[in-house]
Design an enzyme around this catalytic site. Structure first.
Site, PDB file in Angstrom:
ATOM      1  N   PHE A  13       0.823  -1.218   0.000  1.00  0.00           N
ATOM      2  CA  PHE A  13       0.000   0.000   0.000  1.00  0.00           C
ATOM      3  C   PHE A  13       0.852   1.261   0.000  1.00  0.00           C
ATOM      4  CE2 PHE A  13      -3.273  -3.002   1.310  1.00  0.00           C
ATOM      5  CZ  PHE A  13      -4.340  -2.557   0.548  1.00  0.00           C
ATOM      6  N   VAL A  14       1.823   1.344   0.902  1.00  0.00           N
ATOM      7  CA  VAL A  14       2.627   2.569   0.979  1.00  0.00           C
ATOM      8  C   VAL A  14       3.526   2.687  -0.256  1.00  0.00           C
ATOM      9  CG1 VAL A  14       4.344   3.882   2.287  1.00  0.00           C
ATOM     10  CG2 VAL A  14       2.624   2.540   3.510  1.00  0.00           C
ATOM     11  N   ASP A  34       9.449  -5.843  -5.203  1.00  0.00           N
ATOM     12  CA  ASP A  34       8.779  -6.609  -4.135  1.00  0.00           C
ATOM     13  C   ASP A  34       9.149  -8.073  -4.325  1.00  0.00           C
ATOM     14  OD1 ASP A  34       6.031  -5.772  -2.297  1.00  0.00           O
ATOM     15  OD2 ASP A  34       6.494  -7.900  -2.507  1.00  0.00           O
ATOM     16  N   ASN A 121       8.152   0.168   9.790  1.00  0.00           N
ATOM     17  CA  ASN A 121       8.072   0.289  11.258  1.00  0.00           C
ATOM     18  C   ASN A 121       8.708  -0.894  11.979  1.00  0.00           C
ATOM     19  OD1 ASN A 121       6.731   2.711  12.013  1.00  0.00           O
ATOM     20  ND2 ASN A 121       4.844   1.930  11.101  1.00  0.00           N
ATOM     21  N   HIS A 176       8.485   7.814  16.520  1.00  0.00           N
ATOM     22  CA  HIS A 176       7.205   7.600  15.849  1.00  0.00           C
ATOM     23  C   HIS A 176       6.388   6.586  16.654  1.00  0.00           C
ATOM     24  CE1 HIS A 176       4.325   7.521  12.701  1.00  0.00           C
ATOM     25  NE2 HIS A 176       4.596   6.305  12.292  1.00  0.00           N
TER      26      HIS A 176
HETATM   27  N1  LIG Z   1       6.889   5.477   9.038  1.00  0.00           N
HETATM   28  C1  LIG Z   1       5.590   5.624   8.998  1.00  0.00           C
HETATM   29  O1  LIG Z   1       5.058   6.644   9.383  1.00  0.00           O
HETATM   30  C2  LIG Z   1       4.744   4.519   8.412  1.00  0.00           C
HETATM   31  C3  LIG Z   1       3.437   4.788   7.984  1.00  0.00           C
HETATM   32  C4  LIG Z   1       2.706   3.767   7.396  1.00  0.00           C
HETATM   33  C5  LIG Z   1       3.261   2.489   7.272  1.00  0.00           C
HETATM   34  N2  LIG Z   1       4.506   2.266   7.744  1.00  0.00           N
HETATM   35  C6  LIG Z   1       5.133   0.945   7.633  1.00  0.00           C
HETATM   36  O2  LIG Z   1       5.474   0.717   6.283  1.00  0.00           O
HETATM   37  C7  LIG Z   1       5.525  -0.690   6.041  1.00  0.00           C
HETATM   38  C8  LIG Z   1       4.701  -1.022   4.803  1.00  0.00           C
HETATM   39  O3  LIG Z   1       3.334  -0.767   5.010  1.00  0.00           O
HETATM   40  P1  LIG Z   1       2.258  -1.178   3.876  1.00  0.00           P
HETATM   41  O4  LIG Z   1       0.945  -0.712   4.358  1.00  0.00           O
HETATM   42  O5  LIG Z   1       2.748  -0.756   2.539  1.00  0.00           O
HETATM   43  O6  LIG Z   1       2.325  -2.770   3.972  1.00  0.00           O
HETATM   44  P2  LIG Z   1       1.977  -3.821   2.817  1.00  0.00           P
HETATM   45  O7  LIG Z   1       1.832  -5.153   3.476  1.00  0.00           O
HETATM   46  O8  LIG Z   1       0.856  -3.305   1.990  1.00  0.00           O
HETATM   47  O9  LIG Z   1       3.286  -3.813   1.898  1.00  0.00           O
HETATM   48  C9  LIG Z   1       4.524  -4.291   2.311  1.00  0.00           C
HETATM   49  C10 LIG Z   1       5.150  -4.975   1.119  1.00  0.00           C
HETATM   50  O10 LIG Z   1       6.487  -5.350   1.467  1.00  0.00           O
HETATM   51  C11 LIG Z   1       6.770  -6.530   0.732  1.00  0.00           C
HETATM   52  N3  LIG Z   1       7.938  -7.226   1.242  1.00  0.00           N
HETATM   53  C12 LIG Z   1       8.038  -8.018   2.343  1.00  0.00           C
HETATM   54  N4  LIG Z   1       9.296  -8.491   2.444  1.00  0.00           N
HETATM   55  C13 LIG Z   1      10.012  -7.976   1.413  1.00  0.00           C
HETATM   56  C14 LIG Z   1      11.360  -8.093   0.987  1.00  0.00           C
HETATM   57  N5  LIG Z   1      12.231  -8.811   1.653  1.00  0.00           N
HETATM   58  N6  LIG Z   1      11.714  -7.408  -0.118  1.00  0.00           N
HETATM   59  C15 LIG Z   1      10.854  -6.658  -0.808  1.00  0.00           C
HETATM   60  N7  LIG Z   1       9.553  -6.514  -0.458  1.00  0.00           N
HETATM   61  C16 LIG Z   1       9.141  -7.167   0.638  1.00  0.00           C
HETATM   62  C17 LIG Z   1       5.478  -7.339   0.858  1.00  0.00           C
HETATM   63  O11 LIG Z   1       5.402  -8.360  -0.118  1.00  0.00           O
HETATM   64  C18 LIG Z   1       4.408  -6.252   0.672  1.00  0.00           C
HETATM   65  O12 LIG Z   1       3.994  -6.130  -0.666  1.00  0.00           O
HETATM   66  C19 LIG Z   1       5.020  -1.346   7.338  1.00  0.00           C
HETATM   67  O13 LIG Z   1       6.098  -1.747   8.139  1.00  0.00           O
HETATM   68  C20 LIG Z   1       4.251  -0.218   8.010  1.00  0.00           C
HETATM   69  O14 LIG Z   1       4.167  -0.397   9.410  1.00  0.00           O
HETATM   70  C21 LIG Z   1       5.255   3.250   8.298  1.00  0.00           C
END
Ligand SMILES: NC(=O)c1ccc[n+]([C@@H]2O[C@H](COP(=O)([O-])OP(=O)(O)OC[C@H]3O[C@@H](n4cnc5c(N)ncnc54)[C@H](O)[C@@H]3O)[C@@H](O)[C@H]2O)c1
Length: 309
Positions: A13-14, A34, A121, A176
């Site tokens: 998503f992000v 990914d 995170n 955070h």
């Molecule tokens: N810093 C912030 O303020 C903030 C805000 C929102 C989300 N986040 C964090 O960002 C991260 C992603 O969130 P999201 O909603 O996109 O999650 P998501 O599950 O939608 O996407 C994460 C992606 O990472 C991929 N992935 C996992 N292992 C991998 C690897 N070794 N190599 C490449 N890709 C890999 C997964 O297949 C998945 O598609 C989470 O840890 C979330 O907590 C941080």
């Protein structure tokens, strides 16, 4: 001069939404990576197919490997699991530690001159891990959190006052987590101190909602966490770097004595430009604010200790 290159690791998503903003703003070509087969390729092709409609020129490539990320200017790291209702960001540490360690090594091998923007995170801890493992200078490993937290605070103020979000300036320090430190004293609406526009109880309520802002979205979505605002924040950082804007924005960086803190990645205002986090801006804090910063730093330190590195 050719186009700049932005790689986004993690096409969830992000990551996918960050790729969308980056391409639409024509910040450069985008490589989306990914581990899931077909997902980065499919999302990248779909996004590129939007370009004739929206009228942006940016190559968008999806991949399960890192060769496409070669010589990136900026790499946004979003790979890792997000939290679900009832989870804290700390609950993600073990899983995301392994992911970040492997991702950072692969990224740096291909793009030794890149600036890393960490999103995964627990943010401060993963930024620390990336800094230690990457071997990059501290100016080039920057975590995204403060812009998001500040944007939430601004959004709540705008809703409360019924005014444009554009006129609100605010600042949040610290880790955070729910112990972040919003600074109402440094918050204004078109230069007017917030305290002249809202009573203390209302400001306290908005501060509390900001601290729990991430959890509010997680509880609504139930299957994941926020992504529009987080990805927009990562892209604001990317734009400040690629355009050498020298913006002053709250970001998570490695500290060596600033704010009395050492060997920690922590949210502070920095000057963002082509060299990354070019300068940490130190603020005069009240005793009360200093106490809140110390408390937030303590929980980040505890999380960093759990990395056992
Ligand atoms: N810093 C912030 O303020 C903030 C805000 C929102 C989300 N986040 C964090 O960002 C991260 C992603 O969130 P999201 O909603 O996109 O999650 P998501 O599950 O939608 O996407 C994460 C992606 O990472 C991929 N992935 C996992 N292992 C991998 C690897 N070794 N190599 C490449 N890709 C890999 C997964 O297949 C998945 O598609 C989470 O840890 C979330 O907590 C941080």
């Amino acid at each position: 001069m050719g186009r700049r290159k932005i790689s986004v690791i993690g096409a969830g998503f992000v990551g996918a939404t960050a790729a969308h903003w980056a391409a639409e703003k024509e910040l450069g070509d985008v490589a989306l990576v990914d581990i899931l087969e077909g997902i980065p390729q499919g999302k990248a092709l779909d996004l590129f197919e939007a370009s004739p409609i929206e009228g942006f020129d940016a190559k968008v490539i999806g991949s399960n490997g890192y060769d496409e990320t070669k010589n990136s200017d900026v790499v946004i790291v979003t790979s890792g699991v997000p939290r679900k209702p009832g989870m804290s960001r700390e609950d993600l540490l073990e899983t995301n530690k392994k992911i970040i360690e492997s991702v950072v090594l692969q990224v740096v091998q291909r793009s030794p001159n890149a600036i890393l923007i960490m999103v995964t995170n627990p943010l401060d801890t993963m930024t620390y891990l990336a800094y230690k493992r990457s071997g990059l200078p501290k100016q080039r490993v920057i975590g995204m959190a403060g812009i998001l937290d500040t944007a939430r605070f601004k959004a709540f103020i705008a809703m409360e006052l019924g005014v444009s979000v554009e006129d609100i300036q605010a600042l949040i320090l610290g880790g955070h987590g729910d112990e972040m430190v919003p600074l109402p004293r440094y918050t204004t609406v078109s230069g007017i101190p917030l305290s002249q526009l809202l009573p203390k109880e209302t400001i306290d309520r908005l501060v509390d909602r900001t601290r729990k802002g991430g959890g509010e979205i997680v509880n609504l979505l139930k299957t994941g966490s926020a992504f529009y605002a987080p990805s927009a924040a990562a892209i604001q950082m990317t734009e400040a770097i690629l355009k050498d804007k020298k913006r002053i924005l709250p970001c998570c960086v490695y500290l060596e004595g600033e704010y009395g803190l050492k060997d920690i990645c922590f949210g502070v205002p920095v000057k963002l430009g082509e060299k990354g986090a070019e300068k940490v801006v130190e603020l005069d804090l009240t005793e009360e604010e200093k106490k809140l910063v110390a408390k937030s730093a303590e929980s980040v330190k505890k999380s960093i200790a759990e990395l056992k590195i």
